[in-house]
Design an enzyme around this catalytic site. Structure first.
Site, PDB file in Angstrom:
ATOM      1  CB  SER A 116      -0.949  -0.006   1.191  1.00 34.23           C
ATOM      2  OG  SER A 116      -0.280  -0.374   2.356  1.00 34.23           O
ATOM      3  CD  GLU A 149      -3.085   3.928  -6.051  1.00 34.98           C
ATOM      4  OE1 GLU A 149      -3.181   5.162  -5.970  1.00 34.98           O
ATOM      5  OE2 GLU A 149      -2.630   3.231  -5.113  1.00 34.98           O
ATOM      6  CG  ASN A 187      -3.162   4.019   0.602  1.00 34.41           C
ATOM      7  OD1 ASN A 187      -4.378   4.105   0.757  1.00 34.41           O
ATOM      8  ND2 ASN A 187      -2.545   2.858   0.507  1.00 34.41           N
TER       9      ASN A 187
HETATM   10  N1  CAA Z   1     -16.193  -8.323   0.666  1.00 34.76           N
HETATM   11  C1  CAA Z   1     -17.009  -8.578  -0.362  1.00 34.76           C
HETATM   12  N2  CAA Z   1     -18.154  -7.887  -0.578  1.00 34.76           N
HETATM   13  C2  CAA Z   1     -18.480  -6.921   0.304  1.00 34.76           C
HETATM   14  C3  CAA Z   1     -17.680  -6.624   1.413  1.00 34.76           C
HETATM   15  C4  CAA Z   1     -16.492  -7.378   1.581  1.00 34.76           C
HETATM   16  N3  CAA Z   1     -15.673  -7.153   2.611  1.00 34.76           N
HETATM   17  N4  CAA Z   1     -18.270  -5.629   2.110  1.00 34.76           N
HETATM   18  C5  CAA Z   1     -19.409  -5.331   1.463  1.00 34.76           C
HETATM   19  N5  CAA Z   1     -19.520  -6.094   0.367  1.00 34.76           N
HETATM   20  C6  CAA Z   1     -20.600  -6.068  -0.612  1.00 34.76           C
HETATM   21  C7  CAA Z   1     -21.907  -6.414   0.020  1.00 34.76           C
HETATM   22  O1  CAA Z   1     -22.135  -7.817   0.010  1.00 34.76           O
HETATM   23  C8  CAA Z   1     -22.877  -5.679  -0.873  1.00 34.76           C
HETATM   24  O2  CAA Z   1     -23.129  -6.436  -2.035  1.00 34.76           O
HETATM   25  P1  CAA Z   1     -24.572  -6.354  -2.759  1.00 34.76           P
HETATM   26  O3  CAA Z   1     -24.690  -4.965  -3.285  1.00 34.76           O
HETATM   27  O4  CAA Z   1     -24.404  -7.375  -3.829  1.00 34.76           O
HETATM   28  O5  CAA Z   1     -25.574  -6.708  -1.730  1.00 34.76           O
HETATM   29  C9  CAA Z   1     -22.111  -4.438  -1.306  1.00 34.76           C
HETATM   30  O6  CAA Z   1     -20.738  -4.723  -1.074  1.00 34.76           O
HETATM   31  C10 CAA Z   1     -22.523  -3.262  -0.512  1.00 34.76           C
HETATM   32  O7  CAA Z   1     -22.353  -3.604   0.853  1.00 34.76           O
HETATM   33  P2  CAA Z   1     -23.322  -3.148   2.030  1.00 34.76           P
HETATM   34  O8  CAA Z   1     -24.705  -2.896   1.486  1.00 34.76           O
HETATM   35  O9  CAA Z   1     -23.166  -4.054   3.187  1.00 34.76           O
HETATM   36  O10 CAA Z   1     -22.702  -1.826   2.565  1.00 34.76           O
HETATM   37  P3  CAA Z   1     -22.307  -0.535   1.794  1.00 34.76           P
HETATM   38  O11 CAA Z   1     -23.263  -0.196   0.703  1.00 34.76           O
HETATM   39  O12 CAA Z   1     -22.069   0.442   2.871  1.00 34.76           O
HETATM   40  O13 CAA Z   1     -20.910  -0.893   1.096  1.00 34.76           O
HETATM   41  C11 CAA Z   1     -18.574  -0.896   1.136  1.00 34.76           C
HETATM   42  C12 CAA Z   1     -19.824  -1.374   1.824  1.00 34.76           C
HETATM   43  C13 CAA Z   1     -18.476  -1.524  -0.250  1.00 34.76           C
HETATM   44  C14 CAA Z   1     -17.399  -1.339   1.984  1.00 34.76           C
HETATM   45  C15 CAA Z   1     -18.675   0.670   0.984  1.00 34.76           C
HETATM   46  O14 CAA Z   1     -18.994   1.249   2.218  1.00 34.76           O
HETATM   47  C16 CAA Z   1     -17.424   1.299   0.482  1.00 34.76           C
HETATM   48  O15 CAA Z   1     -17.167   1.335  -0.709  1.00 34.76           O
HETATM   49  N6  CAA Z   1     -16.597   1.850   1.411  1.00 34.76           N
HETATM   50  C17 CAA Z   1     -15.336   2.469   1.081  1.00 34.76           C
HETATM   51  C18 CAA Z   1     -14.275   1.412   0.954  1.00 34.76           C
HETATM   52  C19 CAA Z   1     -12.949   2.007   0.616  1.00 34.76           C
HETATM   53  O16 CAA Z   1     -12.734   3.200   0.540  1.00 34.76           O
HETATM   54  N7  CAA Z   1     -11.978   1.122   0.415  1.00 34.76           N
HETATM   55  C20 CAA Z   1     -10.619   1.508   0.143  1.00 34.76           C
HETATM   56  C21 CAA Z   1      -9.835   1.449   1.393  1.00 34.76           C
HETATM   57  S1  CAA Z   1      -8.187   1.981   1.133  1.00 34.76           S
HETATM   58  C22 CAA Z   1      -7.385   0.618   0.626  1.00 34.76           C
HETATM   59  O17 CAA Z   1      -7.879  -0.476   0.575  1.00 34.76           O
HETATM   60  C23 CAA Z   1      -6.000   0.848   0.216  1.00 34.76           C
HETATM   61  C24 CAA Z   1      -4.980   0.597   1.207  1.00 34.76           C
HETATM   62  O18 CAA Z   1      -3.864   0.276   0.813  1.00 34.76           O
HETATM   63  C25 CAA Z   1      -5.160   0.854   2.636  1.00 34.76           C
END
Ligand code: CAA
Length: 279
Positions: A116, A149, A187
């Site tokens: 990351s 990325e 990040n």
């Molecule tokens: N794995 C697989 N699928 C997942 C999941 C997971 N951990 N979490 C949620 N989902 C799926 C759910 O099953 C749901 O699917 P359906 O639409 O088919 O039902 C869908 O995603 C939406 O989930 P929810 O309805 O439960 O909740 P939500 O609408 O709030 O979405 C989320 C959850 C997708 C996590 C959303 O909140 C989101 O996009 N959050 C931001 C995540 C983000 O910014 N990630 C980047 C982090 S930084 C990084 O990763 C880089 C690093 O190096 C640190």
């Protein structure tokens, strides 16, 4: 294509799922084979939930699952085109794994790291194929997040960059090309934002919940920064802040003491069932 995934944490598991679902064979490896078996069960559970929502047929699920093979030794991964390393975010550990895999895996395979924020060049130079080493940075949760990325190091060849771009598109993701730099694009912005949210909370300006509501509703983010910190893992957030700080040497990247304190207290977010929220 055959992909060797080294690491079975949240990212290794999610990345394996993405490749298998897009018709690629996956060798899933963790030196502790029990962890790889647990990851495979979790992948099955995730596919099952897609089937129950009508988003994947049972037949496609079975085909995807059959493409993932847990292996006990690296030698079992034959004819590999792409290695994806998703082990813990520690440069020495990653270097050791790269050296190990470089001795065994087919010379033509491209080596990608899901780091990351660490230097791809530092990893590339421990191998005998520095031109074939690249960063492929997936986002959590990998099956849902579209972006990858693609980070080129000082030594990555243009052929390797083209290959990475092609495979990213093939698995249904959106590639962005980045020259190696601490934190890449996302990040470098996202983690200091989380750090700032921690400052706001720590100064007593607003509650955890209100900070998250404010960013969700006022900036249209899918998740508030403190809930996101819990999803990413507070240890990973601290690690990235420390990398940004040591690489750039400027105060704006100083990790907030509360972030460090929470990591010391093992309040790492979802993975330890407690971070800014309780799970
Ligand atoms: N794995 C697989 N699928 C997942 C999941 C997971 N951990 N979490 C949620 N989902 C799926 C759910 O099953 C749901 O699917 P359906 O639409 O088919 O039902 C869908 O995603 C939406 O989930 P929810 O309805 O439960 O909740 P939500 O609408 O709030 O979405 C989320 C959850 C997708 C996590 C959303 O909140 C989101 O996009 N959050 C931001 C995540 C983000 O910014 N990630 C980047 C982090 S930084 C990084 O990763 C880089 C690093 O190096 C640190």
């Amino acid at each position: 294509m055959k992909v060797f995934v080294y690491g079975t944490g949240v990212m290794g598991k999610g990345i394996s799922q993405v490749f298998a679902k897009n018709n690629h064979d996956v060798f899933l490896y963790n030196p502790t084979v029990e962890n790889a078996i647990i990851a495979l069960k979790n992948i099955e559970r995730d596919f099952d939930s897609l089937v129950s929502k009508g988003k994947l047929s049972k037949d496609d699920m079975e085909k995807s699952m059959s493409r993932i093979k847990v292996i006990k030794t690296i030698e079992e991964a034959t004819d590999v085109d792409l290695v994806i390393e998703a082990v813990s975010e520690n440069l020495d550990v990653k270097k050791e794994k790269f050296e190990e895999v470089d001795q065994i895996i087919d010379k033509r395979a491209v080596f990608a790291t899901n780091t990351s924020s660490l230097s791809i060049t530092e990893l590339a130079v421990v191998t005998n194929r520095p031109d074939k080493v690249i960063g492929l940075h997936f986002f959590n949760p990998a099956p849902i997040m579209d972006l990858v990325e693609i980070i080129s190091s000082m030594t990555t060849s243009t052929e390797t960059i083209s290959f990475a771009k092609k495979i990213t598109l093939e698995i249904g993701k959106i590639p962005v090309l980045v020259e190696e730099a601490p934190g890449f694009i996302v990040n470098r912005m996202l983690i200091p934002m989380i750090n700032e949210a921690i400052s706001i909370y720590s100064e007593g300006i607003a509650t955890i919940e209100d900070i998250d509501i404010a960013v969700k509703r006022g900036a249209n983010h899918p998740m508030g920064p403190l809930a996101l910190a819990d999803l990413i893992g507070l240890d990973i957030c601290l690690n990235i802040m420390d990398t940004l700080h040591s690489e750039f040497g400027v105060d704006k990247y100083t990790a907030h003491p509360l972030l460090r304190k929470m990591v010391r207290g093992n309040k790492l977010g979802r993975k330890t069932k407690e971070g800014f929220y309780i799970y």
